[in-house]
Enzyme design. Structure first.
Site, PDB file in Angstrom:
ATOM      1  N   ARG A 145      36.028  17.825  34.107  1.00 37.57           N
ATOM      2  CA  ARG A 145      35.979  18.843  35.164  1.00 37.57           C
ATOM      3  C   ARG A 145      37.342  19.457  35.444  1.00 37.57           C
ATOM      4  NH1 ARG A 145      35.818  17.364  40.113  1.00 37.57           N
ATOM      5  NH2 ARG A 145      34.303  15.684  39.966  1.00 37.57           N
TER       6      ARG A 145
ATOM      7  N   TYR B  82      36.190  45.733  46.250  1.00 34.68           N
ATOM      8  CA  TYR B  82      34.821  45.903  45.754  1.00 34.68           C
ATOM      9  C   TYR B  82      33.850  45.090  46.614  1.00 34.68           C
ATOM     10  CZ  TYR B  82      33.524  41.759  42.864  1.00 34.68           C
ATOM     11  OH  TYR B  82      33.108  40.541  42.413  1.00 34.68           O
TER      12      TYR B  82
ATOM     13  N   ASP C 255      43.746  41.439  43.296  1.00 40.45           N
ATOM     14  CA  ASP C 255      42.817  41.571  42.173  1.00 40.45           C
ATOM     15  C   ASP C 255      43.424  42.581  41.199  1.00 40.45           C
ATOM     16  OD1 ASP C 255      40.687  42.386  40.502  1.00 40.45           O
ATOM     17  OD2 ASP C 255      39.203  41.809  42.011  1.00 40.45           O
TER      18      ASP C 255
ATOM     19  N   LYS D 175      35.635  41.229  32.488  1.00 44.73           N
ATOM     20  CA  LYS D 175      35.792  42.639  32.173  1.00 44.73           C
ATOM     21  C   LYS D 175      36.590  42.787  30.867  1.00 44.73           C
ATOM     22  CE  LYS D 175      33.502  43.113  35.902  1.00 44.73           C
ATOM     23  NZ  LYS D 175      34.003  43.262  37.258  1.00 44.73           N
TER      24      LYS D 175
HETATM   25  C1  LIG Z   1      33.587  42.492  38.405  1.00 41.39           C
HETATM   26  C2  LIG Z   1      34.716  42.323  39.315  1.00 41.39           C
HETATM   27  C3  LIG Z   1      35.014  41.088  39.875  1.00 41.39           C
HETATM   28  C4  LIG Z   1      34.133  39.877  39.707  1.00 41.39           C
HETATM   29  O1  LIG Z   1      33.905  39.483  38.412  1.00 41.39           O
HETATM   30  P1  LIG Z   1      32.557  38.696  38.033  1.00 41.39           P
HETATM   31  O2  LIG Z   1      32.927  37.980  36.801  1.00 41.39           O
HETATM   32  O3  LIG Z   1      31.499  39.727  37.892  1.00 41.39           O
HETATM   33  O4  LIG Z   1      32.255  37.759  39.165  1.00 41.39           O
HETATM   34  C5  LIG Z   1      36.133  40.986  40.679  1.00 41.39           C
HETATM   35  N1  LIG Z   1      36.906  42.039  40.918  1.00 41.39           N
HETATM   36  C6  LIG Z   1      36.647  43.256  40.408  1.00 41.39           C
HETATM   37  C7  LIG Z   1      37.559  44.379  40.716  1.00 41.39           C
HETATM   38  C8  LIG Z   1      35.543  43.436  39.609  1.00 41.39           C
HETATM   39  O5  LIG Z   1      35.254  44.643  39.134  1.00 41.39           O
END
Ligand SMILES: *Cc1c(COP(=O)(O)O)cnc(C)c1O
Length: 415
Positions: free
Chosen positions: A62, A115, A187, A212
């Site tokens: 873990r 977001y 972020d 992404k």
């Molecule tokens: C998609 C996204 C996330 C979250 O990612 P997931 O893997 O879908 O949980 C966080 N921040 C931004 C800006 C995003 O576009």
């Protein structure tokens, strides 16, 4: 790890092909093998004890494996932080970073451009934990200073906003936060660590939704949070104490995606900019929201702080009926209608409703978000144009009286 040490000083694109690999430790295999495992056994009790002394997290699956540590090391190097941790999704990296830093009674200031899932987490979960959540305008750094209180423990940024694309003055915001002894969580998914260096701009914890661009192929969910030295202990306990762990196959896919990140990003940047600039002249388009476009309100900050752009941007359409909007979406052939972004394929989405504490964008019509994939730019442009043309050709006079032809912006206000 030889590949890590001897990569220092090399260009980042060279390092992308080396970071997180250790062929000599794995029978010469170019890529890291996929480690699956919960239990880690020792030969002797002495071996177990010494392993526990040297690294308490090396005793159980873990806490990670050589594979997860390889990706953590690679992303940490790219971001320029102290240590990184993997999470099973990007959102999990965001929420656990905040949970690691905040305590009951604290105040957190969040950029109004974040977001929607992060906003929902803040409003629903942080509030339940007696943490006071407040939003500040992403484009007014003075508003942050005015809203900071003695209890402000963290500032949360997303720059540019992945829905409305406001670029934030990160060095100014982090300087304000530092004076108030608050940590800054950012972020950094839009720019990736290639195009924005969060720690050089004063951020304490940087987040990648690796789902992404790092994974890059829409086939895995993964998050990475990277801390500087002072924020590391808060981040680590938040992940380990909650039992967060990412799956080995997803980690493998992220390491594999990392190898081509630089070439893919150049193409996303180029395609996105070409698409955005050509859409500017379509009569159905009111405004393009893309920091790399000259004339965008965030362009000067983008030029100062970023070294590139991704393929994600916004298009504010002129007021149009629901029929016109659905005609546009339904006529597109090369753009999937769906959330997420960062994969090789182009996407489009209607951003509705736009949740904000304060209205900041004067939108006359619907806002759409476009992700330019890796396809040929002229094909993408032609596809967008034919779909917009088809929508724009529908005039109110030709609408069936039974159709709801009220402008979409009006509809979302009523909803
Ligand atoms: C998609 C996204 C996330 C979250 O990612 P997931 O893997 O879908 O949980 C966080 N921040 C931004 C800006 C995003 O576009």
């Amino acid at each position: 790890m030889k590949y890590l040490e001897d990569s220092k000083g090399l260009d980042i694109e060279t390092r992308l092909s080396r970071l997180g690999r250790a062929p000599a430790e794995h029978s010469g295999m170019v890529n890291m093998p996929v480690y699956r495992g919960s239990t880690i056994v020792s030969e002797t009790l002495e071996d177990y004890e010494s392993r526990r002394q040297s690294d308490p997290t090396a005793n159980y699956g873990r806490f990670g494996s050589p594979l997860s540590r390889a990706l953590e090391l690679a992303v940490c190097e790219l971001e320029g932080g102290y240590r990184s941790l993997l999470f099973p999704s990007g959102l999990s990296a965001c929420t656990h970073s905040l949970l690691g830093v905040l305590r009951a009674g604290d105040h957190v200031l969040i950029s109004d451009g974040v977001y929607t899932p992060l906003r929902t987490f803040a409003d629903e979960v942080l509030s339940r934990l007696q943490i006071t959540v407040q939003y500040f305008s992403p484009t007014q750094p003075a508003e942050l200073a005015a809203k900071i209180t003695q209890k402000t423990r963290a500032i949360y940024l997303e720059s540019p906003s992945s829905l409305t694309f406001e670029v934030q003055n990160v060095p100014a915001l982090t300087a304000t936060a530092r004076r108030a002894d608050a940590l800054v969580v950012m972020d950094n998914t839009w720019a990736t660590p290639l195009y924005f260096k969060p720690f050089a701009h004063g951020v304490d914890i940087s987040i990648q939704a690796a789902t992404k661009y790092i994974v890059g192929h829409s086939d895995a969910l993964l998050g990475v949070a990277t801390a500087n030295e002072s924020a590391w202990s808060a981040l680590r306990s938040s992940a380990h104490d909650f039992g967060e762990i990412a799956g080995p196959d997803d980690i493998y896919l992220a390491l594999r995606g990392l190898r081509t990140l630089a070439v893919r990003m150049k193409r996303h940047w180029d395609n996105g900019l070409k698409l955005a600039q050509s859409l500017q002249s379509h009569p159905a388009v009111d405004n393009i929201l893309h920091p790399a476009c000259p004339g965008d309100p965030g362009h000067a900050l983008w030029k100062r702080d970023f070294s590139g752009a991704s393929g994600l941007f916004g298009v504010a359409l002129k007021p149009m009926s629901q029929l016109q909007l659905s005609t546009f979406f339904n006529r597109l052939r090369l753009f999937g209608i769906g959330w997420s972004w960062g994969g090789y394929e182009s996407l489009v989405m209607h951003v509705d409703p736009l949740k904000r504490a304060e209205p900041s964008l004067a939108l006359a019509g619907p806002l759409i978000r476009v992700h330019a994939g890796l396809e040929d730019a002229s094909d993408l442009i032609a596809d967008m144009y034919q779909a917009l043309d088809a929508a724009w050709e529908i005039t109110s006079s030709r609408l069936d009286p039974d159709n709801d032809d009220a402008p979409v912006a009006e509809l979302s206000k009523r909803a």
